[in-house]
Design a protein around this motif. Structure first.
Motif, PDB file in Angstrom:
ATOM      1  N   PRO A 397      35.297  48.399  34.607  1.00  0.00           N
ATOM      2  CA  PRO A 397      34.274  48.974  35.494  1.00  0.00           C
ATOM      3  C   PRO A 397      32.856  48.745  34.980  1.00  0.00           C
ATOM      4  CG  PRO A 397      35.425  50.711  34.290  1.00  0.00           C
ATOM      5  CD  PRO A 397      36.185  49.444  34.046  1.00  0.00           C
ATOM      6  N   VAL A 398      32.686  48.753  33.648  1.00  0.00           N
ATOM      7  CA  VAL A 398      31.365  48.498  33.073  1.00  0.00           C
ATOM      8  C   VAL A 398      30.929  47.065  33.379  1.00  0.00           C
ATOM      9  CG1 VAL A 398      30.032  48.398  30.939  1.00  0.00           C
ATOM     10  CG2 VAL A 398      31.772  50.179  31.248  1.00  0.00           C
ATOM     11  N   SER A 399      31.857  46.105  33.211  1.00  0.00           N
ATOM     12  CA  SER A 399      31.552  44.704  33.461  1.00  0.00           C
ATOM     13  C   SER A 399      31.246  44.449  34.932  1.00  0.00           C
ATOM     14  CB  SER A 399      32.718  43.817  33.012  1.00  0.00           C
ATOM     15  OG  SER A 399      32.467  42.459  33.284  1.00  0.00           O
ATOM     16  N   LEU A 400      32.044  45.057  35.807  1.00  0.00           N
ATOM     17  CA  LEU A 400      31.813  44.876  37.242  1.00  0.00           C
ATOM     18  C   LEU A 400      30.443  45.420  37.651  1.00  0.00           C
ATOM     19  CD1 LEU A 400      35.312  45.791  38.726  1.00  0.00           C
ATOM     20  CD2 LEU A 400      34.266  43.519  38.624  1.00  0.00           C
ATOM     21  N   GLN A 401      30.083  46.565  37.073  1.00  0.00           N
ATOM     22  CA  GLN A 401      28.819  47.198  37.437  1.00  0.00           C
ATOM     23  C   GLN A 401      27.626  46.458  36.832  1.00  0.00           C
ATOM     24  OE1 GLN A 401      28.657  51.352  36.409  1.00  0.00           O
ATOM     25  NE2 GLN A 401      26.639  51.664  37.277  1.00  0.00           N
ATOM     26  N   SER A 402      27.783  45.969  35.596  1.00  0.00           N
ATOM     27  CA  SER A 402      26.642  45.382  34.886  1.00  0.00           C
ATOM     28  C   SER A 402      26.495  43.880  35.099  1.00  0.00           C
ATOM     29  CB  SER A 402      26.775  45.662  33.381  1.00  0.00           C
ATOM     30  OG  SER A 402      26.846  47.045  33.121  1.00  0.00           O
ATOM     31  N   PHE A 403      27.636  43.172  35.233  1.00  0.00           N
ATOM     32  CA  PHE A 403      27.577  41.713  35.285  1.00  0.00           C
ATOM     33  C   PHE A 403      28.102  41.118  36.588  1.00  0.00           C
ATOM     34  CE2 PHE A 403      28.216  42.978  30.816  1.00  0.00           C
ATOM     35  CZ  PHE A 403      27.008  42.546  30.294  1.00  0.00           C
ATOM     36  N   GLY A 404      28.997  41.847  37.272  1.00  0.00           N
ATOM     37  CA  GLY A 404      29.558  41.327  38.507  1.00  0.00           C
ATOM     38  C   GLY A 404      30.948  40.763  38.326  1.00  0.00           C
ATOM     39  N   ILE A 405      31.558  40.359  39.423  1.00  0.00           N
ATOM     40  CA  ILE A 405      32.946  39.941  39.422  1.00  0.00           C
ATOM     41  C   ILE A 405      33.145  38.575  38.770  1.00  0.00           C
ATOM     42  CG2 ILE A 405      32.793  38.945  41.733  1.00  0.00           C
ATOM     43  CD1 ILE A 405      35.861  40.674  40.108  1.00  0.00           C
TER      44      ILE A 405
END
Length: 442
Positions: A397-405
Motif C-alpha cells: 500500500p505504501v508503494s502504490l500510494q507513493s510510487f504507483g502501480i
C-alpha cells in the motif's frame, strides 16, 4: 516369514499414503484459506476500523510475521518431540484465533490474532511436509508434495469464493463472519488427522527401533521391517548449526533465497488482490471476479507443475517458472494502462508460471536435508522466506500510494528474476534419488 528386498521407497502407493496426503494437504488448504481471507475483506476492515495505510500494511503482514516465529518453533518442536504430536498444534490455533476475530474491535487486536494464525501456519509447514515425505515412495514424493501447494491455492480460492458470498449476503459486519469462517476448516482438519502414526524415520533417529518397526509393519505390511528402510542405522546426534558447517549451509542459502523470491509477489498479491487490480484499471466486478479468476489460475499452474515435476525435473522447472513469471510481471509494469483483458492475460500468465516455483518450495527443502534436521531446516526456510514476504506485503500500500502501480510491478519482477539467478546458480536435480541420497552431500 520372508522379508522382501524392496525398499519402502519403491513400493506402490497405498491407501495410507493417500490418506496421509489428505491429512497433510488439509493443512495447506487451511493455510491458503486463513492467509488469503484477509485480502477478501481488507477494504471493509479498512472502512470499519478507519485504518491508515500503516495499519493496512501491518495487518496484511501480521500473519507473515507470525510465520517467521512459527517456522522456527514448528521445526524445533517436530525434531524434538516428534511429528505426530505437533501435527495437531496448528489446527487448534487456527480454530481459536479465527473464532476470536469475530469479536475483534481494534487494529491492534486484529494484528495480534493474525499474528497467532501466522504462528500456526509456520508450525504447519515443517511438520506436515516432513511427515508426508518420510512415508512416501520416491516416485510419488515430488508430485504428492507438489499437491500440497495445489491445495494451498485451492484454499485461497475457497477463501475468495466463500468471502464474496458472505459479503454479498451479509450485513454491515459481514467481514467478521468472513474472518471467523476459518474455524470450520480448522475443525475439519483436526478431525481428519486423528489416528495419524509417528514417522518411523524420526523414531529411528531417536533410537526407538521397536516403535519404528511397528509403524513400518502397520503401513507397508507385516512382511516389511526396518531392513526395508533405506536409512543409516547408526546415527550421530548432530545439531542444525553443526550440519550447516559441515556443508548444508549452501543448501540452506538456496532454499531460503528461492523460497523468498517466489513468495514475496504471491503474498503481496493475495493480501491486496482487489487493490492491485483496481490500480491496474480493473474496476468493480472486474476487480472482484478477477481476483477469483487469477486465484484459480494459480491452482491450474500448480496442477500443471505437479504433473510435469517428474518429467521436466526440479531444476529445469524452477528456472522456467521464475523466467516466464518474471517477464509477465515486467509486462504488467510496462502495460499497466492497457485494457482489462490484457491485464488479466498478463496476470494470468504470472499465476500459471509461478506455480512451478511454488510447488518446489515444499519439495526441495524436504529432499535436501537429512531426517535429523529436516523439519528444522524446513522451518528455517519458512521463517526466513517470510521476512521478505512480510516486508513486501507491508510495503504494497505504501508503494502504490507513493510510487504507483508500475514501479510496484517492476519491483515484483526484479524479486522474481533474482530468484531466477539463484536457481541458475544453485538448484540441484533430485527427481531420481531416494530420500537418503537426495539429502546426502556426497
Amino acid at each position: 516369514m520372508t522379508i522382501p528386498s524392496t525398499s519402502v521407497e519403491d513400493v506402490p502407493i497405498n491407501g495410507f499414503h493417500k490418506l496421509l496426503t489428505l491429512r497433510s494437504g488439509g493443512g495447506s488448504f487451511v493455510d491458503g484459506y486463513v492467509l488469503s481471507i484477509i485480502g477478501v475483506v481488507m477494504v471493509q476492515v479498512t472502512e470499519a476500523m478507519s485504518l491508515s495505510s500503516f495499519w493496512q500494511g501491518l495487518i496484511a503482514a501480521s500473519a507473515l510475521i507470525g510465520i517467521f516465529f512459527g517456522g522456527f518453533l514448528g521445526g524445533w518442536l517436530s525434531d524434538r518431540f516428534g511429528r505426530k504430536r505437533v501435527f495437531f498444534v496448528g489446527p487448534i490455533l487456527f480454530m481459536l484465533a479465527s473464532l476470536a476475530q469475530y469479536w475483534v474491535e481494534s487494529a491492534q487486536g486484529l494484528f495480534a490474532l493474525r499474528f497467532i494464525i501466522g504462528v500456526a501456519v509456520g508450525i504447519e509447514y515443517p511438520v506436515a511436509t516432513a511427515l508426508l515425505v518420510e512415508f512416501l515412495p520416491r516416485k510419488y514424493r515430488g508430485p504428492r508434495l507438489a499437491t500440497l501447494t495445489i491445495l494451498w491455492f485451492a484454499g485461497a480460492a475457497a477463501a475468495y469464493v466463500v468471502g464474496e458470498i458472505i459479503l454479498r449476503s451479509g450485513g454491515q459486519d459481514a467481514w467478521r463472519l468472513v474472518l471467523a469462517s476459518a474455524v470450520v476448516v480448522g475443525a475439519v482438519l483436526f478431525a481428519l488427522r486423528l489416528g495419524t502414526p509417528e514417522s518411523p524415520r524420526w523414531l529411528l533417529s531417536k533410537g526407538r527401533e521397536a516403535e519404528a518397526e511397528r509403524v513400518i509393519r502397520q503401513v507397508y505390511g507385516p512382511e516389511f521391517s526396518l531392513r526395508n528402510l533405506p536409512e543409516q542405522r547408526e546415527r550421530k546426534t548432530l545439531s542444525f548449526w553443526s550440519l550447516l558447517h559441515s556443508g548444508y549451509g549452501k543448501r540452506m542459502l538456496f532454499v531460503t533465497a528461492f523460497w523468498t523470491c517466489s513468495v514475496i509477489p504471491v503474498f503481496a498479491v493475495y493480501a491486496f488482490a482487489t487493490t492491485v487490480l483496481q490500480a491496474l484499471n480493473l474496476k468493480g466486478d472486474w476487480a472482484s471476479f478477477g481476483s477469483v479468476a487469477i486465484t484459480l489460475l494459480f491452482v491450474l499452474g500448480c496442477v500443471i507443475a505437479t504433473r510435469l515435476i517428474n518429467t521436466v525435473g526440479r531444476r529445469s522447472m524452477l528456472i522456467h517458472s521464475f523466467l516466464w513469471s518474471g517477464l509477465a510481471l515486467l509486462g504488467l509494469g510496462a502495460y499497466h494502462t492497457a485494457s482489462e483483458s490484457l491485464i488479466l492475460v498478463l496476470f494470468g500468465t504470472y499465476a500459471l508460471f509461478i506455480g512451478g516455483a511454488q510447488v518446489l518450495t515444499l519439495v526441495y527443502p524436504n529432499e535436501l536435508f537429512p531426517t535429523e534436521i529436516r523439519t528444522f531446516a524446513v522451518g528455517v526456510g519458512t521463517s526466513l522466506s517470510r521476512i521478505g514476504a512480510a516486508v513486501g506485503t507491508y510495503l504494497v500500500p505504501v508503494s502504490l500510494q507513493s510510487f504507483g502501480i508500475a514501479p510496484t510491478m517492476y519491483a515484483a519482477a526484479i524479486v522474481t528474476l533474482v530468484g531466477l539467478l539463484f536457481a541458475l546458480a544453485l538448484a540441484p536435480e533430485t527427481r531420481s534419488l531416494n530420500l537418503q541420497q537426495a539429502a546426502s552431500l556426497t
